[in-house]
Design a protein around this motif. Sequence first.
Motif, PDB file in Angstrom:
ATOM      1  N   GLN A   1       0.832  -1.189   0.000  1.00 42.52           N
ATOM      2  CA  GLN A   1       0.000   0.000   0.000  1.00 42.52           C
ATOM      3  C   GLN A   1       0.867   1.239   0.000  1.00 42.52           C
ATOM      4  OE1 GLN A   1      -2.817  -0.022   3.156  1.00 42.52           O
ATOM      5  NE2 GLN A   1      -3.938  -1.780   2.356  1.00 42.52           N
ATOM      6  N   VAL A   2       0.291   2.316  -0.518  1.00 41.08           N
ATOM      7  CA  VAL A   2       1.007   3.590  -0.607  1.00 41.08           C
ATOM      8  C   VAL A   2       0.325   4.619   0.280  1.00 41.08           C
ATOM      9  CG1 VAL A   2       1.713   5.437  -2.157  1.00 41.08           C
ATOM     10  CG2 VAL A   2       1.687   3.065  -2.975  1.00 41.08           C
ATOM     11  N   GLN A   3       1.113   5.302   1.080  1.00 40.95           N
ATOM     12  CA  GLN A   3       0.600   6.421   1.864  1.00 40.95           C
ATOM     13  C   GLN A   3       1.046   7.713   1.183  1.00 40.95           C
ATOM     14  OE1 GLN A   3       2.416   3.825   3.855  1.00 40.95           O
ATOM     15  NE2 GLN A   3       0.387   2.900   3.717  1.00 40.95           N
ATOM     16  N   LEU A   4       0.115   8.662   1.079  1.00 38.21           N
ATOM     17  CA  LEU A   4       0.367   9.914   0.367  1.00 38.21           C
ATOM     18  C   LEU A   4       0.089  11.097   1.284  1.00 38.21           C
ATOM     19  CD1 LEU A   4      -1.488   8.930  -2.934  1.00 38.21           C
ATOM     20  CD2 LEU A   4       0.971   8.826  -2.512  1.00 38.21           C
ATOM     21  N   VAL A   5       1.014  12.045   1.315  1.00 39.51           N
ATOM     22  CA  VAL A   5       0.862  13.229   2.142  1.00 39.51           C
ATOM     23  C   VAL A   5       1.164  14.469   1.308  1.00 39.51           C
ATOM     24  CG1 VAL A   5       1.616  14.456   4.195  1.00 39.51           C
ATOM     25  CG2 VAL A   5       1.494  11.956   4.220  1.00 39.51           C
ATOM     26  N   GLU A   6       0.160  15.336   1.186  1.00 42.88           N
ATOM     27  CA  GLU A   6       0.322  16.564   0.426  1.00 42.88           C
ATOM     28  C   GLU A   6       0.820  17.703   1.311  1.00 42.88           C
ATOM     29  OE1 GLU A   6      -3.448  14.436  -1.062  1.00 42.88           O
ATOM     30  OE2 GLU A   6      -2.516  14.934   0.848  1.00 42.88           O
ATOM     31  N   SER A   7       1.490  18.647   0.668  1.00 45.13           N
ATOM     32  CA  SER A   7       1.933  19.860   1.357  1.00 45.13           C
ATOM     33  C   SER A   7       2.056  20.984   0.339  1.00 45.13           C
ATOM     34  CB  SER A   7       3.278  19.631   2.059  1.00 45.13           C
ATOM     35  OG  SER A   7       4.277  19.292   1.117  1.00 45.13           O
ATOM     36  N   GLY A   8       2.159  22.218   0.857  1.00 42.87           N
ATOM     37  CA  GLY A   8       2.402  23.359  -0.017  1.00 42.87           C
ATOM     38  C   GLY A   8       1.214  24.247  -0.269  1.00 42.87           C
ATOM     39  N   GLY A   9       0.052  23.872   0.256  1.00 46.63           N
ATOM     40  CA  GLY A   9      -1.096  24.732   0.058  1.00 46.63           C
ATOM     41  C   GLY A   9      -0.989  26.016   0.855  1.00 46.63           C
ATOM     42  N   GLY A  10      -1.920  26.927   0.598  1.00 45.45           N
ATOM     43  CA  GLY A  10      -1.926  28.184   1.319  1.00 45.45           C
ATOM     44  C   GLY A  10      -2.822  29.196   0.674  1.00 45.45           C
ATOM     45  N   LEU A  11      -2.644  30.438   1.085  1.00 44.96           N
ATOM     46  CA  LEU A  11      -3.442  31.552   0.575  1.00 44.96           C
ATOM     47  C   LEU A  11      -2.582  32.378  -0.380  1.00 44.96           C
ATOM     48  CD1 LEU A  11      -5.935  33.430   0.655  1.00 44.96           C
ATOM     49  CD2 LEU A  11      -4.887  34.532   2.652  1.00 44.96           C
ATOM     50  N   VAL A  12      -3.125  32.681  -1.547  1.00 40.60           N
ATOM     51  CA  VAL A  12      -2.385  33.447  -2.542  1.00 40.60           C
ATOM     52  C   VAL A  12      -3.353  34.367  -3.269  1.00 40.60           C
ATOM     53  CG1 VAL A  12      -2.658  31.676  -4.325  1.00 40.60           C
ATOM     54  CG2 VAL A  12      -0.717  33.257  -4.444  1.00 40.60           C
ATOM     55  N   GLN A  13      -2.854  35.484  -3.742  1.00 41.97           N
ATOM     56  CA  GLN A  13      -3.698  36.394  -4.518  1.00 41.97           C
ATOM     57  C   GLN A  13      -3.839  35.891  -5.954  1.00 41.97           C
ATOM     58  OE1 GLN A  13      -1.995  40.332  -4.136  1.00 41.97           O
ATOM     59  NE2 GLN A  13      -3.284  40.774  -2.367  1.00 41.97           N
ATOM     60  N   ALA A  14      -4.923  36.293  -6.577  1.00 45.11           N
ATOM     61  CA  ALA A  14      -5.138  35.936  -7.978  1.00 45.11           C
ATOM     62  C   ALA A  14      -3.943  36.394  -8.812  1.00 45.11           C
ATOM     63  CB  ALA A  14      -6.416  36.575  -8.486  1.00 45.11           C
ATOM     64  N   GLY A  15      -3.528  35.522  -9.728  1.00 51.69           N
ATOM     65  CA  GLY A  15      -2.367  35.789 -10.553  1.00 51.69           C
ATOM     66  C   GLY A  15      -1.076  35.245  -9.980  1.00 51.69           C
ATOM     67  N   TYR A 112      -5.283   4.869  -4.144  1.00 48.52           N
ATOM     68  CA  TYR A 112      -4.778   5.469  -2.906  1.00 48.52           C
ATOM     69  C   TYR A 112      -4.873   6.983  -2.992  1.00 48.52           C
ATOM     70  CZ  TYR A 112      -2.883   0.771  -2.576  1.00 48.52           C
ATOM     71  OH  TYR A 112      -2.742  -0.596  -2.558  1.00 48.52           O
ATOM     72  N   TRP A 113      -5.234   7.583  -1.857  1.00 50.07           N
ATOM     73  CA  TRP A 113      -5.473   9.025  -1.794  1.00 50.07           C
ATOM     74  C   TRP A 113      -4.790   9.639  -0.593  1.00 50.07           C
ATOM     75  CZ3 TRP A 113      -8.464  11.681  -5.389  1.00 50.07           C
ATOM     76  CH2 TRP A 113      -9.160  10.885  -6.308  1.00 50.07           C
ATOM     77  N   GLY A 114      -4.333  10.874  -0.778  1.00 48.13           N
ATOM     78  CA  GLY A 114      -3.880  11.658   0.349  1.00 48.13           C
ATOM     79  C   GLY A 114      -5.042  12.389   0.991  1.00 48.13           C
ATOM     80  N   GLN A 115      -4.761  13.077   2.088  1.00 49.34           N
ATOM     81  CA  GLN A 115      -5.812  13.789   2.822  1.00 49.34           C
ATOM     82  C   GLN A 115      -6.118  15.147   2.201  1.00 49.34           C
ATOM     83  OE1 GLN A 115      -7.708  12.661   5.500  1.00 49.34           O
ATOM     84  NE2 GLN A 115      -6.790  10.743   4.809  1.00 49.34           N
ATOM     85  N   GLY A 116      -5.165  15.688   1.477  1.00 41.39           N
ATOM     86  CA  GLY A 116      -5.409  16.944   0.789  1.00 41.39           C
ATOM     87  C   GLY A 116      -4.762  18.140   1.460  1.00 41.39           C
ATOM     88  N   THR A 117      -4.582  19.190   0.680  1.00 46.83           N
ATOM     89  CA  THR A 117      -4.056  20.458   1.174  1.00 46.83           C
ATOM     90  C   THR A 117      -4.900  21.590   0.606  1.00 46.83           C
ATOM     91  OG1 THR A 117      -2.030  21.799   1.376  1.00 46.83           O
ATOM     92  CG2 THR A 117      -2.353  20.652  -0.709  1.00 46.83           C
TER      93      THR A 117
END
Length: 123
Positions: A1-15, A112-117
């Motif tokens: 089985q594969v475990q997946l962990v996302e990172s790098g999300g956040g708040l950004v302005q358009a463009g 397999y799915w990660g939890q999301g960011t």
Amino acid sequence: QVQLVESGGGLVQAGGSLSLSCAASGGTFSRYNMGWFRQAPGKEREFVAAITKSSDSIDYSDSVLGRFTISRDNAKNTLYLQMNSLKPEDTAVYCCAATQNWGSRARGTYDYWGQGTQVTVSS
């Protein structure tokens, strides 16, 4: 089985730009085709992009084509999504997923799915 962990999300302005990562463990990353999906509030999870095991084929949804770039580093067991020219409608939880299939954008073909960011783009 594969475990997946996302990172790098956040708040950004358009463009603006953001870069997401998806770290894989517990399995042989290079055996899986990988995809990114996103789900906005009140909407179904939708396909964003996918890449084959050896990066020889890539698929993008029309809504992100030309703005997003999917890539992977099998030596680092990591999947990436570079997002440029972000729009408010890109706001969503972004998830990575793994599959041994190719050719379908359907969520059900991914095993397999990660939890999301969370990615939030302000106007």
